[in-house]
Design a protein around this motif. Structure first.
Motif, PDB file in Angstrom:
ATOM      1  N   ARG A 240     -47.030  12.789  50.095  1.00 22.58           N
ATOM      2  CA  ARG A 240     -46.822  13.876  51.057  1.00 22.58           C
ATOM      3  C   ARG A 240     -45.739  14.831  50.559  1.00 22.58           C
ATOM      4  NH1 ARG A 240     -45.701  12.939  57.491  1.00 22.58           N
ATOM      5  NH2 ARG A 240     -46.335  15.019  58.180  1.00 22.58           N
ATOM      6  N   VAL A 241     -44.701  14.252  49.958  1.00 18.68           N
ATOM      7  CA  VAL A 241     -43.623  15.073  49.367  1.00 18.68           C
ATOM      8  C   VAL A 241     -44.198  15.935  48.237  1.00 18.68           C
ATOM      9  CG1 VAL A 241     -41.515  14.968  47.990  1.00 18.68           C
ATOM     10  CG2 VAL A 241     -41.743  13.546  50.036  1.00 18.68           C
ATOM     11  N   ALA A 242     -45.028  15.287  47.406  1.00 22.28           N
ATOM     12  CA  ALA A 242     -45.647  16.014  46.283  1.00 22.28           C
ATOM     13  C   ALA A 242     -46.508  17.158  46.814  1.00 22.28           C
ATOM     14  CB  ALA A 242     -46.483  15.054  45.448  1.00 22.28           C
ATOM     15  N   PHE A 243     -47.225  16.891  47.957  1.00 21.36           N
ATOM     16  CA  PHE A 243     -48.047  17.918  48.573  1.00 21.36           C
ATOM     17  C   PHE A 243     -47.174  19.093  49.034  1.00 21.36           C
ATOM     18  CE2 PHE A 243     -50.389  19.498  52.405  1.00 21.36           C
ATOM     19  CZ  PHE A 243     -51.485  20.014  51.745  1.00 21.36           C
TER      20      PHE A 243
ATOM     21  N   PRO B 211     -36.845  10.592  40.453  1.00 17.66           N
ATOM     22  CA  PRO B 211     -36.869  11.989  39.959  1.00 17.66           C
ATOM     23  C   PRO B 211     -37.264  12.991  41.044  1.00 17.66           C
ATOM     24  CG  PRO B 211     -38.661  10.679  39.000  1.00 17.66           C
ATOM     25  CD  PRO B 211     -37.755   9.737  39.699  1.00 17.66           C
ATOM     26  N   SER B 212     -38.195  12.571  41.929  1.00 20.43           N
ATOM     27  CA  SER B 212     -38.630  13.486  42.979  1.00 20.43           C
ATOM     28  C   SER B 212     -37.482  13.778  43.931  1.00 20.43           C
ATOM     29  CB  SER B 212     -39.794  12.853  43.741  1.00 20.43           C
ATOM     30  OG  SER B 212     -40.227  13.706  44.762  1.00 20.43           O
ATOM     31  N   PHE B 213     -36.758  12.726  44.324  1.00 23.76           N
ATOM     32  CA  PHE B 213     -35.616  12.868  45.232  1.00 23.76           C
ATOM     33  C   PHE B 213     -34.535  13.729  44.578  1.00 23.76           C
ATOM     34  CE2 PHE B 213     -32.240  10.335  47.842  1.00 23.76           C
ATOM     35  CZ  PHE B 213     -32.246  11.308  48.810  1.00 23.76           C
ATOM     36  N   SER B 214     -34.285  13.444  43.331  1.00 22.98           N
ATOM     37  CA  SER B 214     -33.252  14.157  42.567  1.00 22.98           C
ATOM     38  C   SER B 214     -33.619  15.643  42.450  1.00 22.98           C
ATOM     39  CB  SER B 214     -33.151  13.510  41.178  1.00 22.98           C
ATOM     40  OG  SER B 214     -32.161  14.143  40.422  1.00 22.98           O
ATOM     41  N   PHE B 215     -34.922  15.915  42.154  1.00 26.21           N
ATOM     42  CA  PHE B 215     -35.393  17.290  41.996  1.00 26.21           C
ATOM     43  C   PHE B 215     -35.236  18.065  43.297  1.00 26.21           C
ATOM     44  CE2 PHE B 215     -38.981  20.206  42.617  1.00 26.21           C
ATOM     45  CZ  PHE B 215     -38.725  21.126  41.623  1.00 26.21           C
ATOM     46  N   LEU B 216     -35.616  17.438  44.424  1.00 24.68           N
ATOM     47  CA  LEU B 216     -35.526  18.108  45.722  1.00 24.68           C
ATOM     48  C   LEU B 216     -34.074  18.460  46.066  1.00 24.68           C
ATOM     49  CD1 LEU B 216     -38.031  16.075  47.949  1.00 24.68           C
ATOM     50  CD2 LEU B 216     -38.277  18.448  47.249  1.00 24.68           C
ATOM     51  N   LEU B 217     -33.173  17.491  45.850  1.00 27.35           N
ATOM     52  CA  LEU B 217     -31.753  17.721  46.153  1.00 27.35           C
ATOM     53  C   LEU B 217     -31.186  18.862  45.302  1.00 27.35           C
ATOM     54  CD1 LEU B 217     -30.543  14.016  46.486  1.00 27.35           C
ATOM     55  CD2 LEU B 217     -30.569  15.701  48.317  1.00 27.35           C
ATOM     56  N   LEU B 218     -31.550  18.823  44.006  1.00 23.25           N
ATOM     57  CA  LEU B 218     -31.037  19.850  43.082  1.00 23.25           C
ATOM     58  C   LEU B 218     -31.532  21.238  43.507  1.00 23.25           C
ATOM     59  CD1 LEU B 218     -29.548  20.634  40.480  1.00 23.25           C
ATOM     60  CD2 LEU B 218     -31.636  20.125  39.215  1.00 23.25           C
ATOM     61  N   GLN B 219     -32.843  21.319  43.845  1.00 25.30           N
ATOM     62  CA  GLN B 219     -33.423  22.613  44.218  1.00 25.30           C
ATOM     63  C   GLN B 219     -32.806  23.150  45.503  1.00 25.30           C
ATOM     64  OE1 GLN B 219     -35.628  24.542  42.461  1.00 25.30           O
ATOM     65  NE2 GLN B 219     -35.232  23.008  40.890  1.00 25.30           N
ATOM     66  N   VAL B 220     -32.596  22.243  46.493  1.00 26.28           N
ATOM     67  CA  VAL B 220     -32.037  22.705  47.774  1.00 26.28           C
ATOM     68  C   VAL B 220     -30.576  23.134  47.620  1.00 26.28           C
ATOM     69  CG1 VAL B 220     -31.180  20.543  48.812  1.00 26.28           C
ATOM     70  CG2 VAL B 220     -32.211  22.275  50.264  1.00 26.28           C
ATOM     71  N   ILE B 221     -29.821  22.411  46.744  1.00 23.55           N
ATOM     72  CA  ILE B 221     -28.404  22.785  46.487  1.00 23.55           C
ATOM     73  C   ILE B 221     -28.366  24.173  45.845  1.00 23.55           C
ATOM     74  CG2 ILE B 221     -26.376  22.220  45.086  1.00 23.55           C
ATOM     75  CD1 ILE B 221     -27.149  19.213  45.580  1.00 23.55           C
ATOM     76  N   LYS B 222     -29.288  24.361  44.863  1.00 30.61           N
ATOM     77  CA  LYS B 222     -29.326  25.655  44.155  1.00 30.61           C
ATOM     78  C   LYS B 222     -29.614  26.789  45.136  1.00 30.61           C
ATOM     79  CE  LYS B 222     -30.809  24.530  39.444  1.00 30.61           C
ATOM     80  NZ  LYS B 222     -31.948  24.648  38.493  1.00 30.61           N
ATOM     81  N   LEU B 223     -30.655  26.612  45.963  1.00 29.08           N
ATOM     82  CA  LEU B 223     -31.055  27.687  46.877  1.00 29.08           C
ATOM     83  C   LEU B 223     -29.960  27.984  47.898  1.00 29.08           C
ATOM     84  CD1 LEU B 223     -34.833  26.993  47.616  1.00 29.08           C
ATOM     85  CD2 LEU B 223     -33.868  29.091  46.716  1.00 29.08           C
ATOM     86  N   MET B 224     -29.320  26.908  48.403  1.00 30.25           N
ATOM     87  CA  MET B 224     -28.277  27.121  49.413  1.00 30.25           C
ATOM     88  C   MET B 224     -27.031  27.770  48.818  1.00 30.25           C
ATOM     89  SD  MET B 224     -28.567  23.700  51.788  1.00 30.25           S
ATOM     90  CE  MET B 224     -27.547  24.289  53.140  1.00 30.25           C
TER      91      MET B 224
END
Length: 1210
Positions: free
Chosen positions: A1064-1067, A1135-1148
């Motif tokens: 679902r996360v991948a989706f 990696p999925s969890f790490s990627f999501l956190l990194l992307q959200v930190i970057k955007l914020m």
């Protein structure tokens, strides 16, 4: 002419009369039971001076008024025949044992009631049957005359001489005695008006004997066991008003078979009965106070005078009437209910005058005054004395009083005979007593069928009857009695609860104990020894007196009211043995059957023609391993199951068809067959199938012998045979299903009791008993056992639909059809499992083997037959079960047709697979239709529902995983998968609380997950049609949401939950990739992180299972957790969890608008979690890593406020 209806013969009988004596009253009632005399005619009044010494013209001619005895030169005889009471007892068998206290000649009753007044000797034989006493005169002089000729009773003669009269000799009658007899005879002939004569009916006339003691000419004693040449004749007219004895227990002719030759009957009920006939002119039921007596009377009764009936007496005018004569006249009139006495006085044979006396005035005549109350007391005391001491049924008691003595003694002749070591058969009473016991039991047996309270009495009567008889001399009575004993035990009915009645409620088999015993001192008075101080002063000694059972020390005691306490309201304590244990009851039945068979076998002479067999040598119950035997040979054998019916052989043992031996063997064989059947049924219920097979084998062997002896088989016999075959089928089926216990079953099957061996030995005299060996052998091959079982049921079915039974056995037919359906289902399942096993054993799954196809055909054929059986009886539940099993067979066929590619991996889903899966679905839908609703049978409905859901799910899964892309378009495959998945989902019963509910939840979650994955894939691969993409995206979100919700509720599927969430996360990530604005991206990222936080539930469950696994190291890895799968999923998660956190930190961080305090706090949390995730030790134990994930996800949950439901709006 004989009349048998009460009261019809003589109308004055049927009334009650009260005889007054001073202030007291004596109650007396007489009812005629049978009368052979015509209605009374007026007597001729003789002229004065008539000389009675001259014979009248009609003297000694037969006359119905006087009977045959009147034709003797001696005139009427008051002599009792020695078996007169037995003749009456046989005639009125209904009264014996319960209703009547005494059965006797009226002369014997009078003698007993005159004991205190008379100096005459008294000698009577007393026999007991139930509460009835039979009294007969025992003429010692006649007996010893016979003894000197035959050698019988020598022991009694010696005993008598030693005890009573050492100088015994025959006493001769005086001339005066014969003179008085002659003029009485002439007087009676003179008194007849001469109006008509009928054929003679009876002999012996009562004249009311005077005080002279031993009298009259000899009556003939039947020789107990000597040949007679007379043929058996039937009685001219049945005298008894009661129902005749059931033919099942009718004795017929009782034959004696000594060693050398067959002899005619010892006794019969016709004219040549040697004293065992009822020879009285009248049989009267006389109630004297509370004593009920069946008496025989020959007193001539005339009409005339003021009353319809009078008795006629002749008196010598020179001799006054004494008290004995008065009592005689009074009792005679009471017994016959005659209201008046006509007395003719004579002097030296010359008639002087007549005098009329009322019956109630007789006790007050001059010189013969007596108290009627005293006579009543004497009667009650005598009866009480006899009933208290004559306790053993079948024993001959001797009541004796010497002439001139005051002492009355009672001896048990049967016991004395045993002590003298003489044969009991020397007692001539033995056979009549035994036959009477048998007849009373037979008569009670009819009543017992309505009321079981008689069972104990019948059993006691029969056991005592058998004790009296010798098997070599009287096999028929013995066999018949034992058959009746076996019939008392109702094997085919449930035992009634009798309030825990004990096996024996006190008392021995042959005795009856009194309800109220005399007090000890009174008992001592009765048995105390005393000298016989009468006319035999040289005789008695204490040790001789001790031979008496009981003693009345002085006849005067009998006049004292209730001196001997009244015990004639006696209840025999002969409780029927009640056993709750079926096996015990059947064993008792078989013991009686065996005794009966031995009696029959002993009476059949042709033993030399039989094959030699030792009853002590076990007849082997062999077993065979029939796995190698072809079905053809077995088919041949099974045909015997039906053929064994109308075969007609001459019996091997040489029995004459229609003889009593023939009839008795039929009954005994059939009873044994029933008993073994019940034993087999009981063993089946106890799961002792080896024992059950042994018993059903014995039952069918008995039935085989029955067929060998019987010419035709009655419907009830054929019905029973079908029951036996049906039970045999049940047992063979159980043996097939419990193959693990074969050794124990073989041991049970091979065991034999001595009784079984002896019964088999008797069976082998008539039959080889091999007709059913095929059905009852213990085979080692389950397939063969199932085959035999089905053939047994088929044979039972064929019997029930045969011509004699087709209209009689609807209930049993439905039972057999149900069993047939069941065995065919079992055989179908057996062959289906064989096919599945073959499939599993194949190393390379290429083409389907011929052997597999053969198994499918057999299985399908049996299922089809079984369905027809169940449909025939409207059993929709079992029809549905067989349809369900057929569906399963179709699935096995489908699995066998799966394609393999060159590298032996699974190929595309084949059309054959699709065909068989769709056939399976059709059968399941038919099963649902047969059941109609869940209420009919919830368990079967749920089972069919589950199988239907499973089949749709399997079909959809195979279509999805091994899509036939070479044959079908992707869209068509997706459509078919969706359709199958949704139908499977339709039959997933998530509402009903049952054991399958978690399975249904898991399947529903899996279906939603698979559909979500499919729509996810379509969404990824779809190009162009935006509307379709939106639809796929929406459906994927919906099914992911439902799948997560269901996996969360399961609590035992963490890996599936984790995988679904990660997909679902991948989706969500894929959706984000197509977005351009940072705001939209941030929103998608936040949503993906929220989904990711839900994995906390999955990691908590994984952590819990890992901890449990560590505490139970000894048990190995937990069955519920696949560690390899967990590691694989963690490899995706990190990696999925790490990627999501990194992307959200970057955007914020790069956001243009100023962050709020909340956003800053959130960013700080994201950074903290990301930092910990990066610094985490990659080689740390799995438990530690999972703990860290739970901790980090917990932090995020608290900050983001993500709900725990697992659902989120798309």
């Amino acid at each position: 002419c004989g009349c048998s209806e009460e009261g019809n013969a003589e109308s004055w009988f049927d009334r009650e009369s009260a005889i007054c004596s001073g202030s007291s009253e004596i109650k007396s009632r007489a009812v005629v039971k049978y009368c052979a005399a015509p209605p009374p005619t007026s007597y001729a009044l003789l002229q004065e001076k008539t000389d009675l010494k001259l014979p009248p013209a009609n003297w000694l001619r037969e006359n119905p008024q006087l009977g045959t005895a009147g034709t003797t030169i001696l005139g009427s005889s008051s002599k009792s025949k020695p078996f007169s009471s037995f003749g009456m007892a046989y005639e009125f068998i209904d009264c014996i044992g319960d209703d009547v206290d005494v059965v006797s000649d009226s002369e014997n009753i009078k003698k007993l009631l005159k004991i205190p007044y008379s100096k005459s000797h008294l000698s009577m034989a007393v026999h007991r049957v139930g509460r009835t006493l039979l009294l007969d005169e025992l003429d010692i002089q006649e007996l010893f005359m016979r003894s000197s000729q035959t050698g019988d009773w020598t022991w009694l003669k010696e005993f008598y001489q030693r005890l009573i009269d050492q100088k015994w000799q025959r006493k001769k009658k005086s001339k005066e005695h014969w003179y008085q007899k002659a003029i009485l005879s002439k007087f009676l002939y003179y008194s007849i008006n001469g109006n008509g004569a009928a054929e003679p009916q009876s002999d012996g006339l009562n004249e009311g004997e005077e005080e002279s003691g031993a009298e009259e000419f000899s009556s003939s004693w039947p020789t107990a066991f000597t040949s007679t040449t007379s043929n058996a004749e039937e009685s001219e007219a049945p005298k008894q008003e009661s129902v005749t004895v059931d033919s099942s227990f009718a004795l017929g002719q009782v034959t004696s078979v000594p060693k050398e030759q067959n002899l005619p009957t010892i006794f019969n009920e016709g004219e040549n009965g040697q004293g065992l006939r009822n020879d009285f002119v009248r049989n009267i039921m006389w109630t004297f106070e509370d004593i009920h007596m069946l008496v025989g009377s020959n007193m001539p009764i005339f009409g005339g005078g003021r009353y319809p009936a009078v008795s006629l007496r002749l008196r010598d005018n020179n001799k006054p009437i004494n008290i004995l004569t008065g009592i005689d006249y009074w009792l005679d009139n009471l017994m016959c209910n005659v209201p008046e006495l006509v007395m003719c006085f004579h002097v030296n044979g010359i008639v002087q005058k007549y005098e009329m006396i009322k019956t109630e005035d007789i006790p007050h005549l001059e010189n013969s005054t007596f108290s009627t109350r005293v006579v009543k007391d004497i009667a009650q005391n005598v009866l009480s004395f006899l009933k208290s001491n004559c306790t053993k049924e079948g024993h001959t008691y001797w009541l004796f009083k010497a002439s001139g003595s005051d002492i009355v003694k009672l001896y048990d002749l049967t016991t004395l005979c045993e002590e003298a070591e003489e044969e009991k058969y020397q007692n001539p009473f033995t056979l009549p007593v035994a036959v009477l016991l048998y007849k009373v039991a037979s008569n009670l047996m009819l009543k017992a069928r309505q009321n079981r309270k008689h069972y104990g009495t019948i059993r006691t009567l029969l056991l005592n009857c058998v004790k009296l008889l010798d098997q070599d001399r009287h096999p028929q009575i013995i066999a018949s009695a034992h058959y009746m004993l076996s019939e008392l035990f109702q094997l085919d009915e449930p035992l009634e609860e009798d309030g825990g009645e004990s096996l024996r409620a006190g008392g021995s088999e042959d005795s009856y104990s009194d309800e109220d015993r005399e007090e000890e001192e009174e008992e001592e008075d009765l048995t105390e020894d005393s000298d016989d101080n009468g006319s035999y002063s040289n005789c008695s000694s204490p040790q001789d007196d001790s031979k008496a059972v009981a003693v009345i020390r002085s006849v005067g005691e009998l006049s004292v009211p209730e001196k001997y306490r009244s015990t004639h309201q006696i209840r025999p304590s002969c409780a029927f043995p009640v056993s709750q244990d079926k096996e015990e009851r059947c064993r008792l039945v078989l013991s009686y059957v065996l005794k009966g068979l031995k009696a029959v076998d002993g009476s059949i002479k042709k033993e030399s023609d039989l094959p030699a067999a030792d009853p002590n040598t076990p007849i082997p119950l062999k077993y065979e391993d029939r796995s190698a035997t072809g079905a053809c040979a077995t088919e041949k054998g099974i045909s015997l199951l039906l053929e064994r019916g109308d075969q007609k052989h001459t019996t091997r043992s040489g029995m004459i068809p229609g003889s009593w031996q023939h009839h008795m063997k039929l009954k005994l064989f059939f009873k044994a067959s029933k008993a073994y059947y019940v034993l087999s049924d009981a063993a089946t219920n106890l799961l002792k199938y080896g024992r059950a097979l042994r018993y059903i084998k014995l039952s069918l062997q008995c039935y085989d012998a029955y067929c060998s002896v019987s010419g035709t088989l009655h419907p009830h016999v054929l019905v029973f045979h079908s029951q036996c075959l049906s039970l045999c089928g049940d047992i063979q089926l159980m043996l097939a299903q419990n193959a693990n216990n074969r050794a124990a079953y073989l041991e049970e099957y091979s065991y034999q009791t001595k009784e079984d061996q002896e019964i088999l030995h008797s069976l082998h005299r008539e039959s080889s008993c091999q007709a059913f060996s095929m059905a009852t052998d213990l085979a080692m091959d389950p397939e063969y056992q199932l085959f035999v079982s089905s053939k047994c049921y088929e044979a039972a079915y064929e019997l029930l639909v045969s011509e004699p039974l087709k209209d009689l056995t609807s209930d049993q037919l439905s039972q057999v059809l149900k069993r047939l359906g069941n065995i065919r289902n079992e055989m179908g399942v057996y062959y289906m499992n064989q096919a599945a096993a073959m499939q599993a054993e194949k190393e390379v799954k290429k083409s389907v083997s011929a052997a597999e196809q053969e198994m499918w055909k057999k299985s399908f054929g049996f299922f089809e037959k079984g369905m027809k059986d169940f449909e025939a009886i409207g059993d929709s539940t079992n029809t549905a079960l067989l349809l369900c099993n057929t569906g399963r067979l179709m699935r096995i066929c489908a699995q066998a047709h799966c394609n393999l590619s060159g590298d032996e991996s699974r190929g595309e889903f084949s059309p054959e697979e699709a065909l068989y899966y769709n056939k399976a679905i059709d059968y399941y839908l038919q099963a649902m239709k047969a059941l109609a609703s869940r209420e009919k049978h919830s368990a079967v409905w749920d089972s069919v529902n589950w199988e239907l859901s499973t089949t749709y799910f399997t079909l959809a899964t195979l279509l999805q995983d091994y899509a036939p892309v070479s044959r079908k378009a992707q869209e068509q495959i997706e459509r078919e998968v969706t359709e199958a998945m949704m139908k499977s989902l339709k039959y997933c019963d998530l509402q009903t609380d049952s054991a399958r509910q978690p399975l249904y939840q898991y399947r529903a979650a899996t279906i939603h997950h698979r559909l979500a994955s499919m729509y996810h894939s379509c969404f990824r691969n779809q190009v162009g049609d935006e509307h379709l993409r939106k639809q796929h995206r929406s459906l994927a979100e919906l099914h992911y949401s439902k799948a997560v919700s269901l996996f969360l509720s399961l609590k035992d599927a963490p890996c599936e939950l984790l995988r679904t969430l990660l997909e679902r996360v991948a989706f969500a990530e894929f959706t984000m990739a197509g977005q351009n604005s940072s705001t939209a991206k941030l929103k998608s990222l936040t949503g993906a992180i929220e989904i990711m936080t839900e994995t906390r539930h999955a990691f908590q469950l994984i952590h819990k299972e890992l901890q449990e696994e560590q505490t139970e190291v000894t048990n190995g890895p937990m069955a519920g957790l696949n560690l390899q799968e967990v590691m694989k999923l963690i490899g995706v998660f990190e990696p999925s969890f790490s990627f999501l956190l990194l992307q959200v930190i970057k955007l914020m961080t790069t956001a243009k608008r100023k962050p709020s305090n909340k956003d800053e706090e959130l960013l700080k949390t994201y950074k903290n979690v990301y930092s910990k995730l990066l610094r985490a030790e990659k080689n740390a134990p799995l438990v530690s890593r999972v703990e860290l994930y739970v901790e980090l996800l917990q932090q995020l949950t608290q900050r983001t406020g993500s709900d725990d439901t697992g659902t989120r709006k798309p």
